[in-house]
Design a protein around this motif. Structure first.
Motif, mmCIF file in Angstrom:
data_model
loop_
_atom_site.group_PDB
_atom_site.id
_atom_site.type_symbol
_atom_site.label_atom_id
_atom_site.label_comp_id
_atom_site.label_asym_id
_atom_site.label_seq_id
_atom_site.Cartn_x
_atom_site.Cartn_y
_atom_site.Cartn_z
ATOM 1 N N GLY A 38 8.354 -2.970 1.204
ATOM 2 C CA GLY A 38 6.934 -3.025 1.515
ATOM 3 C C GLY A 38 6.154 -1.894 0.864
ATOM 4 O O GLY A 38 5.015 -2.094 0.417
ATOM 5 N N GLU A 39 6.741 -0.720 0.795
ATOM 6 C CA GLU A 39 6.086 0.410 0.134
ATOM 7 C C GLU A 39 5.871 0.130 -1.350
ATOM 8 O O GLU A 39 4.827 0.433 -1.907
ATOM 9 N N TRP A 40 6.874 -0.457 -2.001
ATOM 10 C CA TRP A 40 6.719 -0.812 -3.415
ATOM 11 C C TRP A 40 5.671 -1.908 -3.581
ATOM 12 O O TRP A 40 4.837 -1.846 -4.485
ATOM 13 N N ALA A 41 5.694 -2.911 -2.698
ATOM 14 C CA ALA A 41 4.758 -4.035 -2.808
ATOM 15 C C ALA A 41 3.315 -3.594 -2.599
ATOM 16 O O ALA A 41 2.398 -4.138 -3.220
ATOM 17 N N SER A 42 3.095 -2.615 -1.723
ATOM 18 C CA SER A 42 1.736 -2.135 -1.464
ATOM 19 C C SER A 42 1.352 -0.972 -2.378
ATOM 20 O O SER A 42 0.304 -0.356 -2.203
ATOM 21 N N GLU A 43 2.202 -0.699 -3.356
ATOM 22 C CA GLU A 43 2.019 0.376 -4.323
ATOM 23 C C GLU A 43 2.002 1.757 -3.678
ATOM 24 O O GLU A 43 1.415 2.699 -4.190
ATOM 25 N N GLY A 44 2.687 1.891 -2.525
ATOM 26 C CA GLY A 44 2.877 3.195 -1.909
ATOM 27 C C GLY A 44 3.858 4.032 -2.717
ATOM 28 O O GLY A 44 3.757 5.245 -2.761
ATOM 29 N N HIS A 45 4.812 3.362 -3.353
ATOM 30 C CA HIS A 45 5.739 4.009 -4.293
ATOM 31 C C HIS A 45 5.303 3.583 -5.689
ATOM 32 O O HIS A 45 4.972 2.419 -5.912
#
Length: 65
Positions: A38-45
């Motif tokens: 989810g972090e990658w999908a929301s561009e948090g990472h």
């Protein structure tokens, strides 16, 4: 018998044994794995780098056709 490598879960930092039968490695659980996704999908990472200019993106998309 060799000991399993112990790593930290990237999400919660819990100690995790790196074993072939652990389907979630390097995460401690499916929950932590999904949190990371989810972090990658929301561009948090993000992976550091320069953004592409729109002209380069357009050229690359034309090369795919």
């Amino acid at each position: 018998m060799s000991k399993a490598l112990i790593v930290k879960c990237p999400t919660c930092e819990k100690a995790v044994a790196w074993k072939d039968d652990n389907e979630c490695k390097p995460f401690c659980s499916q929950r932590c794995k999904l949190i990371d996704l989810g972090e990658w999908a929301s561009e948090g990472h993000r992976i550091a780098g320069k953004p592409l200019d729109p002209e380069t993106v357009d050229q690359l998309s034309r090369n795919q056709d």
